[in-house]
Design a protein around this motif. Structure first.
Motif, PDB file in Angstrom:
ATOM      1  N   PRO A 118       0.814  -1.210   0.000  1.00 19.95           N
ATOM      2  CA  PRO A 118       0.000   0.000   0.000  1.00 19.95           C
ATOM      3  C   PRO A 118       0.854   1.271   0.000  1.00 19.95           C
ATOM      4  O   PRO A 118       1.975   1.270   0.507  1.00 19.95           O
ATOM      5  CB  PRO A 118      -0.805  -0.110   1.285  1.00 19.95           C
ATOM      6  N   VAL A 119       0.295   2.334  -0.594  1.00 15.96           N
ATOM      7  CA  VAL A 119       1.021   3.605  -0.659  1.00 15.96           C
ATOM      8  C   VAL A 119       0.245   4.749  -0.026  1.00 15.96           C
ATOM      9  O   VAL A 119       0.742   5.865   0.048  1.00 15.96           O
ATOM     10  CB  VAL A 119       1.390   3.977  -2.121  1.00 15.96           C
ATOM     11  N   ALA A 120      -0.984   4.489   0.428  1.00 13.98           N
ATOM     12  CA  ALA A 120      -1.811   5.549   1.001  1.00 13.98           C
ATOM     13  C   ALA A 120      -2.588   5.028   2.199  1.00 13.98           C
ATOM     14  O   ALA A 120      -2.753   3.834   2.380  1.00 13.98           O
ATOM     15  CB  ALA A 120      -2.784   6.081  -0.050  1.00 13.98           C
ATOM     16  N   GLN A 160      -7.996  -1.303  -1.438  1.00 17.84           N
ATOM     17  CA  GLN A 160      -7.666  -2.706  -1.685  1.00 17.84           C
ATOM     18  C   GLN A 160      -7.796  -3.100  -3.152  1.00 17.84           C
ATOM     19  O   GLN A 160      -7.024  -3.897  -3.662  1.00 17.84           O
ATOM     20  CB  GLN A 160      -8.557  -3.617  -0.831  1.00 17.84           C
ATOM     21  N   GLU A 161      -8.771  -2.527  -3.868  1.00 15.34           N
ATOM     22  CA  GLU A 161      -8.988  -2.869  -5.272  1.00 15.34           C
ATOM     23  C   GLU A 161      -7.806  -2.476  -6.153  1.00 15.34           C
ATOM     24  O   GLU A 161      -7.622  -3.003  -7.238  1.00 15.34           O
ATOM     25  CB  GLU A 161     -10.261  -2.186  -5.804  1.00 15.34           C
ATOM     26  N   ALA A 162      -6.983  -1.533  -5.709  1.00 13.98           N
ATOM     27  CA  ALA A 162      -5.835  -1.059  -6.493  1.00 13.98           C
ATOM     28  C   ALA A 162      -4.591  -1.918  -6.278  1.00 13.98           C
ATOM     29  O   ALA A 162      -3.581  -1.716  -6.950  1.00 13.98           O
ATOM     30  CB  ALA A 162      -5.523   0.393  -6.144  1.00 13.98           C
ATOM     31  N   HIS A 163      -4.658  -2.877  -5.373  1.00  9.63           N
ATOM     32  CA  HIS A 163      -3.486  -3.693  -5.043  1.00  9.63           C
ATOM     33  C   HIS A 163      -3.343  -4.880  -5.980  1.00  9.63           C
ATOM     34  O   HIS A 163      -4.321  -5.468  -6.410  1.00  9.63           O
ATOM     35  CB  HIS A 163      -3.581  -4.192  -3.604  1.00  9.63           C
ATOM     36  N   GLY A 164      -2.089  -5.219  -6.312  1.00  8.89           N
ATOM     37  CA  GLY A 164      -1.806  -6.437  -7.035  1.00  8.89           C
ATOM     38  C   GLY A 164      -1.295  -6.284  -8.449  1.00  8.89           C
ATOM     39  O   GLY A 164      -0.850  -7.251  -9.039  1.00  8.89           O
ATOM     40  N   ASN A 165      -1.324  -5.097  -9.039  1.00 10.65           N
ATOM     41  CA  ASN A 165      -0.889  -4.946 -10.425  1.00 10.65           C
ATOM     42  C   ASN A 165       0.399  -4.134 -10.500  1.00 10.65           C
ATOM     43  O   ASN A 165       1.479  -4.680 -10.373  1.00 10.65           O
ATOM     44  CB  ASN A 165      -1.996  -4.331 -11.273  1.00 10.65           C
ATOM     45  N   ALA A 217      10.486  15.855  -5.926  1.00  8.84           N
ATOM     46  CA  ALA A 217       9.541  15.142  -5.064  1.00  8.84           C
ATOM     47  C   ALA A 217       8.947  13.965  -5.835  1.00  8.84           C
ATOM     48  O   ALA A 217       8.815  14.006  -7.061  1.00  8.84           O
ATOM     49  CB  ALA A 217       8.435  16.078  -4.602  1.00  8.84           C
ATOM     50  N   THR A 218       8.578  12.891  -5.115  1.00 13.20           N
ATOM     51  CA  THR A 218       8.000  11.707  -5.754  1.00 13.20           C
ATOM     52  C   THR A 218       6.661  11.360  -5.112  1.00 13.20           C
ATOM     53  O   THR A 218       6.396  11.702  -3.953  1.00 13.20           O
ATOM     54  CB  THR A 218       8.929  10.489  -5.645  1.00 13.20           C
ATOM     55  N   ARG A 219       5.817  10.680  -5.889  1.00 12.80           N
ATOM     56  CA  ARG A 219       4.533  10.179  -5.402  1.00 12.80           C
ATOM     57  C   ARG A 219       4.298   8.819  -6.033  1.00 12.80           C
ATOM     58  O   ARG A 219       4.478   8.640  -7.238  1.00 12.80           O
ATOM     59  CB  ARG A 219       3.394  11.122  -5.787  1.00 12.80           C
ATOM     60  N   LYS A 220       3.876   7.847  -5.230  1.00 16.57           N
ATOM     61  CA  LYS A 220       3.565   6.511  -5.736  1.00 16.57           C
ATOM     62  C   LYS A 220       2.059   6.362  -5.884  1.00 16.57           C
ATOM     63  O   LYS A 220       1.296   6.851  -5.044  1.00 16.57           O
ATOM     64  CB  LYS A 220       4.096   5.439  -4.786  1.00 16.57           C
ATOM     65  N   SER A 221       1.661   5.658  -6.953  1.00 20.54           N
ATOM     66  CA  SER A 221       0.253   5.354  -7.196  1.00 20.54           C
ATOM     67  C   SER A 221       0.133   3.887  -7.581  1.00 20.54           C
ATOM     68  O   SER A 221       0.805   3.440  -8.509  1.00 20.54           O
ATOM     69  CB  SER A 221      -0.309   6.206  -8.344  1.00 20.54           C
ATOM     70  N   ASN A 222      -0.718   3.150  -6.861  1.00 16.97           N
ATOM     71  CA  ASN A 222      -1.007   1.766  -7.219  1.00 16.97           C
ATOM     72  C   ASN A 222      -2.192   1.760  -8.170  1.00 16.97           C
ATOM     73  O   ASN A 222      -3.189   2.454  -7.935  1.00 16.97           O
ATOM     74  CB  ASN A 222      -1.333   0.932  -5.977  1.00 16.97           C
ATOM     75  N   LEU A 223      -2.092   0.965  -9.244  1.00 13.22           N
ATOM     76  CA  LEU A 223      -3.165   0.867 -10.226  1.00 13.22           C
ATOM     77  C   LEU A 223      -3.476  -0.587 -10.516  1.00 13.22           C
ATOM     78  O   LEU A 223      -2.572  -1.398 -10.693  1.00 13.22           O
ATOM     79  CB  LEU A 223      -2.752   1.552 -11.535  1.00 13.22           C
ATOM     80  N   ASN A 224      -4.771  -0.898 -10.576  1.00 14.98           N
ATOM     81  CA  ASN A 224      -5.231  -2.240 -10.905  1.00 14.98           C
ATOM     82  C   ASN A 224      -6.622  -2.084 -11.523  1.00 14.98           C
ATOM     83  O   ASN A 224      -7.557  -1.664 -10.835  1.00 14.98           O
ATOM     84  CB  ASN A 224      -5.293  -3.119  -9.663  1.00 14.98           C
ATOM     85  N   ALA A 225      -6.739  -2.380 -12.818  1.00 15.16           N
ATOM     86  CA  ALA A 225      -7.983  -2.168 -13.574  1.00 15.16           C
ATOM     87  C   ALA A 225      -8.340  -0.681 -13.472  1.00 15.16           C
ATOM     88  O   ALA A 225      -7.520   0.155 -13.813  1.00 15.16           O
ATOM     89  CB  ALA A 225      -9.080  -3.084 -13.098  1.00 15.16           C
ATOM     90  N   ASN A 226      -9.520  -0.340 -12.968  1.00 18.32           N
ATOM     91  CA  ASN A 226      -9.922   1.071 -12.859  1.00 18.32           C
ATOM     92  C   ASN A 226      -9.678   1.654 -11.473  1.00 18.32           C
ATOM     93  O   ASN A 226     -10.003   2.815 -11.227  1.00 18.32           O
ATOM     94  CB  ASN A 226     -11.405   1.225 -13.211  1.00 18.32           C
ATOM     95  N   ALA A 227      -9.120   0.876 -10.565  1.00 25.75           N
ATOM     96  CA  ALA A 227      -8.881   1.344  -9.200  1.00 25.75           C
ATOM     97  C   ALA A 227      -7.508   2.004  -9.086  1.00 25.75           C
ATOM     98  O   ALA A 227      -6.529   1.519  -9.641  1.00 25.75           O
ATOM     99  CB  ALA A 227      -8.971   0.180  -8.227  1.00 25.75           C
ATOM    100  N   ILE A 228      -7.467   3.129  -8.365  1.00 22.80           N
ATOM    101  CA  ILE A 228      -6.218   3.871  -8.162  1.00 22.80           C
ATOM    102  C   ILE A 228      -6.076   4.210  -6.685  1.00 22.80           C
ATOM    103  O   ILE A 228      -7.021   4.648  -6.036  1.00 22.80           O
ATOM    104  CB  ILE A 228      -6.203   5.183  -8.982  1.00 22.80           C
ATOM    105  N   GLU A 229      -4.881   4.005  -6.161  1.00 20.30           N
ATOM    106  CA  GLU A 229      -4.534   4.398  -4.796  1.00 20.30           C
ATOM    107  C   GLU A 229      -3.334   5.333  -4.902  1.00 20.30           C
ATOM    108  O   GLU A 229      -2.253   4.910  -5.303  1.00 20.30           O
ATOM    109  CB  GLU A 229      -4.192   3.158  -3.975  1.00 20.30           C
ATOM    110  N   ARG A 230      -3.521   6.625  -4.584  1.00 20.46           N
ATOM    111  CA  ARG A 230      -2.441   7.608  -4.703  1.00 20.46           C
ATOM    112  C   ARG A 230      -1.863   7.938  -3.339  1.00 20.46           C
ATOM    113  O   ARG A 230      -2.597   8.284  -2.415  1.00 20.46           O
ATOM    114  CB  ARG A 230      -2.961   8.892  -5.341  1.00 20.46           C
ATOM    115  N   GLY A 231      -0.557   7.873  -3.263  1.00 20.62           N
ATOM    116  CA  GLY A 231       0.134   8.271  -2.042  1.00 20.62           C
ATOM    117  C   GLY A 231       0.373   9.774  -2.040  1.00 20.62           C
ATOM    118  O   GLY A 231       0.064  10.476  -3.011  1.00 20.62           O
TER     119      GLY A 231
END
Length: 62
Positions: free
Chosen positions: A19-21, A26-31, A42-56
């Protein structure tokens, strides 16, 4: 005041590692995890999986 903006040429994709945020999306995890870099370093991580996004949050360079 500076507004962070990701530079497309500096964006990289990595495999998902966790996780980054908080709260987690949870839907953004795994891809993939995209690491965006601003022109200031500066940096920012974003998890993406299908249409789900988790932005840190943006993190200052070390």
């Amino acid at each position: 005041m500076h507004t962070h903006r990701p530079k497309p040429a500096l964006t990289i994709e990595r495999p998902f590692t966790g996780p980054v945020a908080s709260p987690q999306v949870q839907e953004a995890h795994g891809n993939i995890c995209r690491v965006h870099t601003c022109s200031c370093g500066a940096t920012r991580k974003s998890n993406l999986n299908a249409n789900a996004i988790e932005r840190g949050a943006w993190e200052a360079p070390e």
